[in-house]
Design a protein around this motif. Structure first.
Motif, PDB file in Angstrom:
ATOM      1  N   GLN A 156      61.598  -4.777 -56.808  1.00  0.00           N
ATOM      2  CA  GLN A 156      60.662  -5.251 -57.835  1.00  0.00           C
ATOM      3  C   GLN A 156      59.828  -4.098 -58.385  1.00  0.00           C
ATOM      4  OE1 GLN A 156      58.539  -8.334 -55.751  1.00  0.00           O
ATOM      5  NE2 GLN A 156      59.995  -9.930 -56.347  1.00  0.00           N
ATOM      6  N   LEU A 157      59.370  -3.211 -57.501  1.00  0.00           N
ATOM      7  CA  LEU A 157      58.549  -2.093 -57.953  1.00  0.00           C
ATOM      8  C   LEU A 157      59.364  -1.087 -58.755  1.00  0.00           C
ATOM      9  CD1 LEU A 157      56.384  -1.517 -54.739  1.00  0.00           C
ATOM     10  CD2 LEU A 157      55.638  -2.456 -56.941  1.00  0.00           C
ATOM     11  N   ALA A 158      60.674  -1.028 -58.504  1.00  0.00           N
ATOM     12  CA  ALA A 158      61.526  -0.110 -59.266  1.00  0.00           C
ATOM     13  C   ALA A 158      61.584  -0.504 -60.742  1.00  0.00           C
ATOM     14  CB  ALA A 158      62.928  -0.072 -58.667  1.00  0.00           C
ATOM     15  N   ARG A 159      61.299  -1.781 -61.021  1.00  0.00           N
ATOM     16  CA  ARG A 159      61.307  -2.269 -62.410  1.00  0.00           C
ATOM     17  C   ARG A 159      59.908  -2.237 -63.028  1.00  0.00           C
ATOM     18  NH1 ARG A 159      61.880  -7.232 -62.876  1.00  0.00           N
ATOM     19  NH2 ARG A 159      62.775  -7.236 -64.986  1.00  0.00           N
ATOM     20  N   GLU A 160      59.012  -1.456 -62.429  1.00  0.00           N
ATOM     21  CA  GLU A 160      57.610  -1.476 -62.878  1.00  0.00           C
ATOM     22  C   GLU A 160      57.485  -1.107 -64.352  1.00  0.00           C
ATOM     23  OE1 GLU A 160      53.246   0.397 -61.599  1.00  0.00           O
ATOM     24  OE2 GLU A 160      55.080   0.968 -60.531  1.00  0.00           O
ATOM     25  N   GLU A 161      58.131  -0.024 -64.766  1.00  0.00           N
ATOM     26  CA  GLU A 161      58.011   0.402 -66.162  1.00  0.00           C
ATOM     27  C   GLU A 161      58.587  -0.650 -67.102  1.00  0.00           C
ATOM     28  OE1 GLU A 161      59.731   4.201 -66.770  1.00  0.00           O
ATOM     29  OE2 GLU A 161      58.390   5.253 -65.372  1.00  0.00           O
ATOM     30  N   GLU A 162      59.709  -1.209 -66.712  1.00  0.00           N
ATOM     31  CA  GLU A 162      60.329  -2.236 -67.553  1.00  0.00           C
ATOM     32  C   GLU A 162      59.432  -3.456 -67.679  1.00  0.00           C
ATOM     33  OE1 GLU A 162      64.174  -5.256 -67.325  1.00  0.00           O
ATOM     34  OE2 GLU A 162      64.080  -3.487 -66.022  1.00  0.00           O
ATOM     35  N   VAL A 163      58.861  -3.899 -66.548  1.00  0.00           N
ATOM     36  CA  VAL A 163      57.988  -5.087 -66.560  1.00  0.00           C
ATOM     37  C   VAL A 163      56.722  -4.818 -67.373  1.00  0.00           C
ATOM     38  CG1 VAL A 163      56.582  -6.587 -65.105  1.00  0.00           C
ATOM     39  CG2 VAL A 163      58.900  -5.955 -64.380  1.00  0.00           C
ATOM     40  N   LYS A 164      56.132  -3.645 -67.162  1.00  0.00           N
ATOM     41  CA  LYS A 164      54.899  -3.337 -67.896  1.00  0.00           C
ATOM     42  C   LYS A 164      55.159  -3.191 -69.388  1.00  0.00           C
ATOM     43  CE  LYS A 164      52.220  -1.139 -64.195  1.00  0.00           C
ATOM     44  NZ  LYS A 164      51.542   0.100 -63.735  1.00  0.00           N
ATOM     45  N   ALA A 165      56.309  -2.631 -69.742  1.00  0.00           N
ATOM     46  CA  ALA A 165      56.640  -2.500 -71.161  1.00  0.00           C
ATOM     47  C   ALA A 165      56.808  -3.876 -71.792  1.00  0.00           C
ATOM     48  CB  ALA A 165      57.908  -1.665 -71.327  1.00  0.00           C
ATOM     49  N   ALA A 166      57.501  -4.792 -71.065  1.00  0.00           N
ATOM     50  CA  ALA A 166      57.686  -6.152 -71.582  1.00  0.00           C
ATOM     51  C   ALA A 166      56.349  -6.858 -71.715  1.00  0.00           C
ATOM     52  CB  ALA A 166      58.623  -6.937 -70.663  1.00  0.00           C
ATOM     53  N   TYR A 167      55.473  -6.654 -70.727  1.00  0.00           N
ATOM     54  CA  TYR A 167      54.148  -7.285 -70.784  1.00  0.00           C
ATOM     55  C   TYR A 167      53.338  -6.732 -71.948  1.00  0.00           C
ATOM     56  CZ  TYR A 167      49.582  -8.983 -69.253  1.00  0.00           C
ATOM     57  OH  TYR A 167      48.363  -9.609 -69.203  1.00  0.00           O
ATOM     58  N   ALA A 168      53.445  -5.409 -72.182  1.00  0.00           N
ATOM     59  CA  ALA A 168      52.708  -4.807 -73.315  1.00  0.00           C
ATOM     60  C   ALA A 168      53.224  -5.357 -74.641  1.00  0.00           C
ATOM     61  CB  ALA A 168      52.861  -3.288 -73.268  1.00  0.00           C
ATOM     62  N   ARG A 169      54.563  -5.528 -74.735  1.00  0.00           N
ATOM     63  CA  ARG A 169      55.123  -6.096 -75.970  1.00  0.00           C
ATOM     64  C   ARG A 169      54.644  -7.526 -76.175  1.00  0.00           C
ATOM     65  NH1 ARG A 169      59.736  -3.385 -74.042  1.00  0.00           N
ATOM     66  NH2 ARG A 169      60.617  -5.335 -73.229  1.00  0.00           N
ATOM     67  N   TRP A 170      54.524  -8.257 -75.072  1.00  0.00           N
ATOM     68  CA  TRP A 170      54.059  -9.637 -75.191  1.00  0.00           C
ATOM     69  C   TRP A 170      52.593  -9.674 -75.637  1.00  0.00           C
ATOM     70  CZ3 TRP A 170      51.026 -12.632 -71.340  1.00  0.00           C
ATOM     71  CH2 TRP A 170      50.871 -13.969 -71.733  1.00  0.00           C
ATOM     72  N   GLN A 171      51.761  -8.775 -75.080  1.00  0.00           N
ATOM     73  CA  GLN A 171      50.360  -8.721 -75.493  1.00  0.00           C
ATOM     74  C   GLN A 171      50.252  -8.397 -76.981  1.00  0.00           C
ATOM     75  OE1 GLN A 171      47.583  -9.461 -73.663  1.00  0.00           O
ATOM     76  NE2 GLN A 171      49.023 -10.146 -72.077  1.00  0.00           N
ATOM     77  N   GLU A 172      51.113  -7.472 -77.416  1.00  0.00           N
ATOM     78  CA  GLU A 172      51.097  -7.113 -78.831  1.00  0.00           C
ATOM     79  C   GLU A 172      51.542  -8.290 -79.682  1.00  0.00           C
ATOM     80  OE1 GLU A 172      50.247  -4.694 -81.994  1.00  0.00           O
ATOM     81  OE2 GLU A 172      49.895  -4.317 -79.845  1.00  0.00           O
ATOM     82  N   ALA A 173      52.558  -9.021 -79.196  1.00  0.00           N
ATOM     83  CA  ALA A 173      53.024 -10.195 -79.936  1.00  0.00           C
ATOM     84  C   ALA A 173      51.949 -11.261 -79.997  1.00  0.00           C
ATOM     85  CB  ALA A 173      54.293 -10.743 -79.282  1.00  0.00           C
ATOM     86  N   ARG A 174      51.197 -11.416 -78.932  1.00  0.00           N
ATOM     87  CA  ARG A 174      50.110 -12.401 -78.937  1.00  0.00           C
ATOM     88  C   ARG A 174      49.055 -12.053 -79.988  1.00  0.00           C
ATOM     89  NH1 ARG A 174      47.725 -13.592 -73.133  1.00  0.00           N
ATOM     90  NH2 ARG A 174      46.555 -15.074 -74.442  1.00  0.00           N
ATOM     91  N   LYS A 175      48.734 -10.753 -80.044  1.00  0.00           N
ATOM     92  CA  LYS A 175      47.747 -10.336 -81.052  1.00  0.00           C
ATOM     93  C   LYS A 175      48.278 -10.582 -82.464  1.00  0.00           C
ATOM     94  CE  LYS A 175      45.746  -6.717 -78.111  1.00  0.00           C
ATOM     95  NZ  LYS A 175      45.537  -5.255 -77.940  1.00  0.00           N
ATOM     96  N   ASP A 176      49.564 -10.233 -82.657  1.00  0.00           N
ATOM     97  CA  ASP A 176      50.155 -10.454 -83.979  1.00  0.00           C
ATOM     98  C   ASP A 176      50.181 -11.933 -84.313  1.00  0.00           C
ATOM     99  OD1 ASP A 176      50.535  -7.767 -84.228  1.00  0.00           O
ATOM    100  OD2 ASP A 176      52.654  -7.794 -83.650  1.00  0.00           O
TER     101      ASP A 176
END
Length: 371
Positions: free
Chosen positions: A46-66
């Motif tokens: 799970q921790l090996a996917r940290e960058e992938e998960v955080k990137a997806a979460y950041a995209r979702w936050q950006e989508a929420r703002k949009d």
């Protein structure tokens, strides 16, 4: 002495109990360590996917703002946005219908494929059945010859039996004549009626005995022929009795061949019909769904409405795209929570593994010492 032996036995039992307990602790700790290692692996993955998960979460936050921004903009255009409901409903209804048709066509395709896979099997079964039919037919074609041979055998046997009855009577007559010739002096010739001297009588007896031997040889030949004929008759009758099951099997194979032919023709007809119709329609339905070219009138109307709203400062298509992105990205929040939970749980698990390693070393030493 008895008390000493009992004390030693008690000591042995105690040591065995301690050894068993030590072994059990070793097994329990080994199992615990294996479980903790499995947890460690899971958390590490799970921790090996940290960058992938955080990137997806950041995209979702950006989508929420949009999405929030578009929602604010859209609030000013709700009246115009209501015009999109009719074409959207038409598009969704047509897509739903096409998706249902796609499922039906895919099910048909699967059934047709299964039928096509059976074609070689059916063809092989038909070949094997035809071969069996030909073999049985060839065997049954031998029946007239067997029947004729059996009739001829009956005729020849009857003739031999009749001839033997005649020969038996003739041999009995010859025997009587020979006996009479041997017993009577001055016998007359049976041909000319003249008296026979001793030499002539002996010649006549020899002639009659030679004739009798020929008859006896012929009699024995007939007897041997009738004995051999009986064996051959039984063999032929057994062969004839075996033709009835062959006829039953022949009828069964004919029915089976007809059934297999029907199945083969149905499978080929279904395959031809599918390739000429259903397969083409399946390609068309997939293309319509992938390219979203279904309900063209509703799409055209929606594009006009979206263009009018865009001129007013609202891009409905972009709003829809952001809404979909926000909905699809919601799972990233759960992914981030799992990531944090894995990070929080990893350190205690690693400490537990270290402790178990030390405990296992101690348990191993203890078991070794007691063994």
């Amino acid at each position: 002495l008895a008390a000493s032996l009992e004390e030693q036995r008690r000591l042995v039992r105690m040591l065995e109990s301690q050894l068993q307990a030590a072994r059990q602790r070793l097994a329990d700790h080994s199992a615990q360590r294996a479980a903790r290692l499995a947890e460690q692996t899971t958390y590490a993955q799970q921790l090996a996917r940290e960058e992938e998960v955080k990137a997806a979460y950041a995209r979702w936050q950006e989508a929420r703002k949009d999405l929030e921004r578009w929602e604010e903009v859209a609030a000013n255009f709700r009246q115009h946005d209501q015009q999109r409901s009719a074409p959207l409903m038409a598009i969704r209804a047509e897509r739903s219908r096409l998706e249902q048709e796609l499922q039906t066509l895919q099910a048909q395709e699967q059934a047709i494929r299964q039928g096509a896979e059976r074609l070689p099997v059916l063809e092989k079964q038909i070949q094997e059945t035809d071969a069996s039919l030909n073999t049985l037919a060839a065997q049954l074609n031998e029946r007239p010859a067997v029947e004729n041979s059996l009739r001829a055998l009956h005729t020849e046997g009857g003739e031999a039996q009749a001839e033997n009855r005649r020969l038996r009577d003739l041999m009995n007559d010859l025997r009587e004549r020979i006996d009479q010739l041997r017993q009577i002096e001055g016998a007359l010739c049976p041909l000319c009626g003249q008296p026979l001297n001793a030499e002539e009588r002996e010649k006549l007896i020899e002639s009659l005995e030679a004739e009798g031997r020929e008859m006896a040889d012929r009699y024995r030949q007939n007897q041997k022929f009738m004995q051999e004929s009986e064996s051959r008759r039984q063999e032929m009758e057994a062969r004839l009795s075996g033709f009835a099951p062959m006829e039953n099997e022949l009828r069964r194979l004919h029915r089976l061949a007809d059934q297999l032919d029907d199945q083969l023709q149905q499978a080929r007809t279904s395959l031809d019909g599918w390739e000429a119709g259903g397969a083409l329609r399946l390609v068309e339905v997939r293309r319509l769904l992938e390219q979203e070219t279904y309900a063209p009138e509703a799409h055209t109307e929606l594009e006009h409405i979206n263009a009018a709203l865009k001129e007013l400062g609202y891009d409905a298509a972009s709003h829809d795209a952001v809404r979909r992105a926000e909905q699809e990205g919601r799972s990233s929040e759960e992914g981030l929570r799992q990531l944090e939970a894995a990070r929080a749980a990893l350190t205690p698990v690693e400490r537990e593994i270290q402790r178990l390693d030390e405990q296992l070393q101690s348990d191993t030493t203890e078991v070794t010492a007691q063994e």
